[in-house]
Design a protein around this motif. Structure first.
Motif, PDB file in Angstrom:
ATOM      1  N   ILE A 207       0.830  -1.203   0.000  1.00  0.00           N
ATOM      2  CA  ILE A 207       0.000   0.000   0.000  1.00  0.00           C
ATOM      3  C   ILE A 207       0.864   1.253   0.000  1.00  0.00           C
ATOM      4  CG2 ILE A 207      -1.608   1.360   1.396  1.00  0.00           C
ATOM      5  CD1 ILE A 207      -2.818  -1.328   2.320  1.00  0.00           C
ATOM      6  N   ILE A 208       1.846   1.304   0.908  1.00  0.00           N
ATOM      7  CA  ILE A 208       2.661   2.515   1.044  1.00  0.00           C
ATOM      8  C   ILE A 208       3.686   2.622  -0.083  1.00  0.00           C
ATOM      9  CG2 ILE A 208       4.303   3.708   2.536  1.00  0.00           C
ATOM     10  CD1 ILE A 208       2.817   2.392   4.921  1.00  0.00           C
ATOM     11  N   TYR A 209       4.383   1.522  -0.376  1.00  0.00           N
ATOM     12  CA  TYR A 209       5.388   1.528  -1.447  1.00  0.00           C
ATOM     13  C   TYR A 209       4.731   1.798  -2.802  1.00  0.00           C
ATOM     14  CZ  TYR A 209       8.476  -0.435  -5.021  1.00  0.00           C
ATOM     15  OH  TYR A 209       9.212  -0.632  -6.156  1.00  0.00           O
ATOM     16  N   GLY A 210       3.598   1.131  -3.062  1.00  0.00           N
ATOM     17  CA  GLY A 210       2.910   1.330  -4.334  1.00  0.00           C
ATOM     18  C   GLY A 210       2.490   2.779  -4.524  1.00  0.00           C
ATOM     19  N   SER A 211       1.990   3.407  -3.453  1.00  0.00           N
ATOM     20  CA  SER A 211       1.542   4.795  -3.561  1.00  0.00           C
ATOM     21  C   SER A 211       2.715   5.754  -3.771  1.00  0.00           C
ATOM     22  CB  SER A 211       0.778   5.194  -2.295  1.00  0.00           C
ATOM     23  OG  SER A 211      -0.370   4.389  -2.126  1.00  0.00           O
ATOM     24  N   LEU A 212       3.797   5.554  -3.008  1.00  0.00           N
ATOM     25  CA  LEU A 212       4.957   6.438  -3.148  1.00  0.00           C
ATOM     26  C   LEU A 212       5.627   6.276  -4.507  1.00  0.00           C
ATOM     27  CD1 LEU A 212       6.537   6.098   0.424  1.00  0.00           C
ATOM     28  CD2 LEU A 212       5.249   8.032  -0.506  1.00  0.00           C
ATOM     29  N   THR A 213       5.695   5.033  -4.993  1.00  0.00           N
ATOM     30  CA  THR A 213       6.292   4.799  -6.311  1.00  0.00           C
ATOM     31  C   THR A 213       5.435   5.387  -7.415  1.00  0.00           C
ATOM     32  OG1 THR A 213       7.164   2.715  -5.444  1.00  0.00           O
ATOM     33  CG2 THR A 213       7.302   3.030  -7.808  1.00  0.00           C
ATOM     34  N   THR A 214       4.129   5.389  -7.230  1.00  0.00           N
ATOM     35  CA  THR A 214       3.234   5.997  -8.210  1.00  0.00           C
ATOM     36  C   THR A 214       3.546   7.476  -8.393  1.00  0.00           C
ATOM     37  OG1 THR A 214       1.484   4.436  -7.622  1.00  0.00           O
ATOM     38  CG2 THR A 214       0.810   6.414  -8.770  1.00  0.00           C
ATOM     39  N   LEU A 215       3.873   8.158  -7.299  1.00  0.00           N
ATOM     40  CA  LEU A 215       4.106   9.593  -7.346  1.00  0.00           C
ATOM     41  C   LEU A 215       5.352   9.974  -8.145  1.00  0.00           C
ATOM     42  CD1 LEU A 215       3.185  10.489  -3.655  1.00  0.00           C
ATOM     43  CD2 LEU A 215       2.078  11.407  -5.700  1.00  0.00           C
ATOM     44  N   ARG A 216       6.266   9.019  -8.361  1.00  0.00           N
ATOM     45  CA  ARG A 216       7.508   9.365  -9.084  1.00  0.00           C
ATOM     46  C   ARG A 216       7.530   8.841 -10.513  1.00  0.00           C
ATOM     47  NH1 ARG A 216      11.230   5.120  -8.978  1.00  0.00           N
ATOM     48  NH2 ARG A 216      12.921   6.604  -9.318  1.00  0.00           N
ATOM     49  N   GLN A 217       6.400   8.308 -10.997  1.00  0.00           N
ATOM     50  CA  GLN A 217       6.357   7.791 -12.369  1.00  0.00           C
ATOM     51  C   GLN A 217       6.092   8.923 -13.366  1.00  0.00           C
ATOM     52  OE1 GLN A 217       7.210   4.563 -12.992  1.00  0.00           O
ATOM     53  NE2 GLN A 217       7.511   4.586 -10.772  1.00  0.00           N
ATOM     54  N   ILE A 218       6.598   8.742 -14.588  1.00  0.00           N
ATOM     55  CA  ILE A 218       6.360   9.726 -15.642  1.00  0.00           C
ATOM     56  C   ILE A 218       5.531   9.134 -16.786  1.00  0.00           C
ATOM     57  CG2 ILE A 218       8.455  11.028 -15.127  1.00  0.00           C
ATOM     58  CD1 ILE A 218       9.751   9.629 -17.548  1.00  0.00           C
ATOM     59  N   ASP A 219       5.365   7.797 -16.800  1.00  0.00           N
ATOM     60  CA  ASP A 219       4.558   7.128 -17.808  1.00  0.00           C
ATOM     61  C   ASP A 219       3.142   6.954 -17.257  1.00  0.00           C
ATOM     62  OD1 ASP A 219       3.220   4.852 -19.181  1.00  0.00           O
ATOM     63  OD2 ASP A 219       5.073   4.740 -20.310  1.00  0.00           O
ATOM     64  N   LEU A 220       2.132   7.405 -18.012  1.00  0.00           N
ATOM     65  CA  LEU A 220       0.759   7.371 -17.511  1.00  0.00           C
ATOM     66  C   LEU A 220       0.303   5.959 -17.176  1.00  0.00           C
ATOM     67  CD1 LEU A 220      -0.917   9.925 -19.952  1.00  0.00           C
ATOM     68  CD2 LEU A 220      -0.414  10.260 -17.540  1.00  0.00           C
ATOM     69  N   LYS A 221       0.679   4.973 -17.993  1.00  0.00           N
ATOM     70  CA  LYS A 221       0.275   3.596 -17.717  1.00  0.00           C
ATOM     71  C   LYS A 221       0.944   3.063 -16.458  1.00  0.00           C
ATOM     72  CE  LYS A 221      -1.481   1.124 -21.733  1.00  0.00           C
ATOM     73  NZ  LYS A 221      -1.295  -0.064 -22.571  1.00  0.00           N
ATOM     74  N   LYS A 222       2.209   3.409 -16.253  1.00  0.00           N
ATOM     75  CA  LYS A 222       2.901   2.921 -15.051  1.00  0.00           C
ATOM     76  C   LYS A 222       2.328   3.550 -13.784  1.00  0.00           C
ATOM     77  CE  LYS A 222       7.275   1.383 -17.023  1.00  0.00           C
ATOM     78  NZ  LYS A 222       8.751   1.443 -16.953  1.00  0.00           N
TER      79      LYS A 222
END
Length: 491
Positions: free
Chosen positions: A288-303
């Motif tokens: 939950i926490i890792y997935g959310s934090l990693t989402t915030l640093r993505q630049i690809d919309l699908k990722k």
């Protein structure tokens, strides 16, 4: 006549009829008829799945629409199918999304068109089998068969140059994990002389055997969800898959692991579920926490959507292994909700990619000025993704949090961090794409959604809204099956 008296058999056979007819009677060059016929078959399959819902009795926890056929009598192997409240809605979700995938792909495949629609029909057949078969050996066979069409969809019709690598990564990760589950199934057959789930539910495994079998099943199912640290294949597979491939991957395939936990791990290995609960809770909170934090640093919309799925699946596993009625109810509703919302989000991103041939976030800004209808839908699904009241995810997460509150206040408090983080990345993405000044340096021509895209998004948004404001229509069918499951856990 037996086939026509059982709608479950009809929805199993319709995709096979479609496959045979496409192979034998429809030419590769007749692309229009290929699409129309595939859409007709998937539409009929979806309509008959709704008949299952109507005919399904909500006053019993027993399996319904059961059919049993001898397979290898000498080895005590039988092919048995049936539905309970848990599997009913996963079949409806599968047939609904496959039908939409045909519509999504109406203008997409420029080559191997016949093979493309054959892959989706075969995928539909396998998914229906996974959710209705009541034998763990046959479950494994169809559980793995799903990989074949999905491998082809990513590897052949993927959108970028790394599609072959992504397809093999997806195939090998999930296949290797499932080998452990196959070992567990063989061991169960050697120990009990059967793989029939209806018989195994009334047999007891020694405690040490339960622990070993639970671990083997865990590896096979955790890769499919996927749980941390078995998630590596997911972002790459989503990034390279075509839009319809991402829709069905996020919408249904990620639910196979959660369904497997509900169908096999909880009823067959109840002591092991209690024993390994702390590990599951830890991995779920990390997801939950890792997935959310990693989402915030993505630049690809699908990722971005792919990593957010990891976070949502963390809530699902928390609900399942809370071993409470509310928690399990919430996990099923959240899986159904995520299947709809993530599919819609991937379709929205696919719309942008079709028009502008990029998914890099920095190129998009201020689309509300030129694509207002698109932004309305994108805003609705973004708010649904953060479990806004009135949407389907709100009901799922609320029930999970109620279930967690019954077992641990600390667990409840930590899981609420994920709720705040999910709001952060969803609002950030919505604001970045929809508002601000229009980026005319990169794009000169703009086009709002077409009539076909409007129909698809309307179907998804209506279903999300319906599940959010009237969840009783779903929960009444599920309740007895969950109560039976929880009783079995604590007997």
């Amino acid at each position: 006549m037996i086939i026509f008296s059982n709608p479950l058999l009809i929805i199993m056979i319709l995709p096979l009829i479609g496959i045979i007819f496409l192979v034998l009677f429809i030419s590769d060059t007749n692309k229009s008829f290929l699409k129309i016929f595939s859409f007709l078959i998937t539409s009929l399959t979806f309509l008959f799945s709704l008949v299952l819902w109507i005919l399904f009795s909500e006053s019993t926890a027993s399996f319904q629409f059961i059919e049993t056929y001898p397979f290898l009598p000498f080895f005590n192997l039988t092919y048995t199918i049936g539905l309970d409240g848990i599997s009913l809605f996963f079949i409806i979700l599968s047939t609904f999304l496959i039908n939409l995938c045909i519509l999504i792909s109406w203008e997409f495949p420029k080559f191997f068109v016949k093979e493309y629609f054959l892959s989706f029909l075969f995928l539909e057949f396998c998914l229906i089998q996974v959710f209705c078969v009541l034998d763990i050996l046959f479950f494994y066979i169809f559980f793995e068969s799903v990989l074949i069409p999905m491998f082809l969809i990513i590897g052949i019709w993927g959108s970028r140059t790394r599609k072959i690598r992504a397809a093999f990564q997806f195939f090998l990760y999930t296949l290797v994990g499932s080998f452990f589950m196959l070992g567990a199934i063989i061991f169960i057959y050697a120990l009990k002389g059967t793989t029939d789930l209806l018989i195994l539910w009334f047999t007891d495994f020694p405690i040490k055997v339960q622990l070993i079998l639970w671990i083997l099943f865990f590896f096979g199912l955790a890769v499919k969800i996927p749980m941390i640290p078995f998630h590596i294949w997911l972002p790459e597979a989503h990034a390279e898959a075509p839009t319809a491939g991402s829709v069905i991957l996020a919408g249904v395939l990620l639910k196979l692991g959660g369904y497997g936990f509900l169908r096999f791990s909880l009823p067959l290995f109840p002591f092991a579920c209690l024993y390994f609960n702390p590990i599951i809770f830890l991995l779920s909170l990390i997801a939950i926490i890792y997935g959310s934090l990693t989402t915030l640093r993505q630049i690809d919309l699908k990722k971005i959507i792919a990593y957010s799925s990891i976070s949502h699946m963390g809530f699902v596993t928390l609900g399942i292994f809370s071993l409470t009625v509310n928690g399990i109810e919430g996990s099923i509703i959240l899986m159904l909700s995520h299947g709809l919302i993530s599919s819609a989000m991937f379709f929205c991103i696919g719309i942008l990619y079709d028009r502008y041939s990029t998914r890099i976030l920095k190129y998009f800004s201020g689309l509300v000025q030129v694509m207002p209808i698109f932004v309305i839908f994108f805003m609705f699904f973004s708010f649904a993704n953060i479990s806004f009241p009135g949407t389907s995810s709100f009901i799922g997460e609320l029930l999970i949090l109620v279930g967690l509150a019954k077992i641990s206040f600390s667990l409840l408090s930590l899981s609420l961090i994920g709720v705040l983080l999910s709001a952060s990345y969803a609002i950030w993405l919505l604001n970045r794409v929809s508002f601000g000044s229009l980026n005319l340096y990169y794009f000169k021509l703009f086009q709002d959604i077409s009539r076909r895209e409007f129909i698809i998004l309307s179907c998804l948004s209506t279903t999300v809204f319906w599940l959010g404001i009237y969840p009783t229509s779903f929960l009444t069918k599920i309740n007895f099956s969950i109560l039976s499951l929880v009783k079995q856990l604590f007997l």
